[in-house]
Scaffold this motif. Sequence first.
Motif, PDB file in Angstrom:
ATOM      1  N   HIS A 115      -9.673   0.003   8.800  1.00  0.00           N
ATOM      2  CA  HIS A 115      -9.561  -0.407   7.398  1.00  0.00           C
ATOM      3  C   HIS A 115      -9.246   0.808   6.546  1.00  0.00           C
ATOM      4  O   HIS A 115      -9.798   1.889   6.771  1.00  0.00           O
ATOM      5  N   ASP A 116      -8.309   0.663   5.591  1.00  0.00           N
ATOM      6  CA  ASP A 116      -8.048   1.706   4.621  1.00  0.00           C
ATOM      7  C   ASP A 116      -7.612   2.982   5.352  1.00  0.00           C
ATOM      8  O   ASP A 116      -6.662   2.955   6.119  1.00  0.00           O
ATOM      9  N   LEU A 144      -6.092  -3.192   8.246  1.00  0.00           N
ATOM     10  CA  LEU A 144      -6.717  -3.931   7.150  1.00  0.00           C
ATOM     11  C   LEU A 144      -6.440  -3.280   5.796  1.00  0.00           C
ATOM     12  O   LEU A 144      -6.837  -2.144   5.532  1.00  0.00           O
ATOM     13  N   ASP A 145      -5.736  -4.015   4.956  1.00  0.00           N
ATOM     14  CA  ASP A 145      -5.514  -3.757   3.533  1.00  0.00           C
ATOM     15  C   ASP A 145      -4.824  -2.432   3.243  1.00  0.00           C
ATOM     16  O   ASP A 145      -5.255  -1.671   2.367  1.00  0.00           O
TER      17      ASP A 145
END
Length: 322
Positions: A115-116, A144-145
Motif C-alpha cells: 500500500h502507498d 493499493l492506491d
Amino acid sequence: MTEPPQSHNFFPSLQRNVTPTSSGSTVVSYTSDLGHGPILTLIHGYPQSAFIWRHVVPLLLNRVSLFIPELPGYGISTPASQHSKRVVGLTLLEALQSTIFSSPSSPRSLILGGHDRGARICHRLVVDKSDIPPSLSLVGTILLDIIPTKSQWDKFSNPDIAQGYFHWPLLANVEIATKMLMAYGGGNWARDANLRLMGKGEEARSRMMTDGAVEVYAEVFEREETIRGSCEDYSWGAGREYREQEEDQREGRKIGIPVLVMFSSEGLGGRIDVEAEWRDWIEEGVEYEGIGIGPGVGHYLPEEAYDVVSEKVLEFLGKHGG
C-alpha cells in the motif's frame, strides 16, 4: 544508530522477527509460514507502520504464507544504506528469505503486495524482476492506491492534484522538511496526514480509528530518524526514481506478471483515471484488473475497506498463487 523499538508486537498470532541485513537495516517483520505454497508480502506506506494490516491479517491467516515487514527507516526497522525503492525492496526480500523457507531447487511462489510507498517498492521489484532471488518465483503483484511515481509527479500541473499531494515536494526537500516536521511535531503531522486522507464515510473512519491506530503511527513519527528516513524516501522518488521510470518507459520495461490494482474511487480515483493510468505500464496481454473501492472510502484501504481488500486478495491468490 538507534535500535528498533522492542515493545511493538502488533500481531500476536504471527512470528515476530528481527533480521540484520547486508544493507545495514535491521528489519522487523511479522510472518506466518505454511511451509508450502505462495508467499504474500504486505508492505505498508506513509505515514504508518505494519499495523495498517491488522484487520486484513485475520482474514488471510492460514490461507497463505505472510511476510509483513516494517519499512526500513520508518521508525521500527532501522534505515538501510539508501532509501531507494530498489535497495529497500531487496533488503525486504533478504529478510523474507531469512524468515520463510524457500530454496532454488524448490522455489516458492511470491506475490508482492503493498500500500502507498510499499506498493511503489513492489512496482520497482516487479520491473526489476531479474533481481528476485532464485528461491522465489514472482507470480503476481497487488498495488493499493497508487499510480506510478512518474505519473503522479507529471500530474502536478493540475492545481487540485498539487494541493491534494502537497506533501510530495515538501518531504522531498529532506533537510528543511525534517526541521519543519520536528518543529511542528512528528506525531501531529502523522495524525493530520491520516485524518486528512481517510475517507468521509462513517464506517470507513470507524475502522481506521480502531485499536488506537492513529496514535500508534503518531508515536513512531515522533522520532527524528523516522521523519528523516521517510523524507529520504520521497526525495528518491522526486529525483532518481522519476528518471528511472522515464527510462523504463522509454526502453519498454513494464510489468510482465498479473496485476491487481485497488484504489479509492472517491480519493485518488476521484482525481485520476487510475485503472487507465496503469495500462501503459503493463505489458500487452498481461492479466490486469483495476478496482475502485467506495463510496466513503479514502486512501487507507487496508483499514477502511479491509473486507473488500481481503476478498479481492484471496480471489487473486486463487488464480495466481502457483
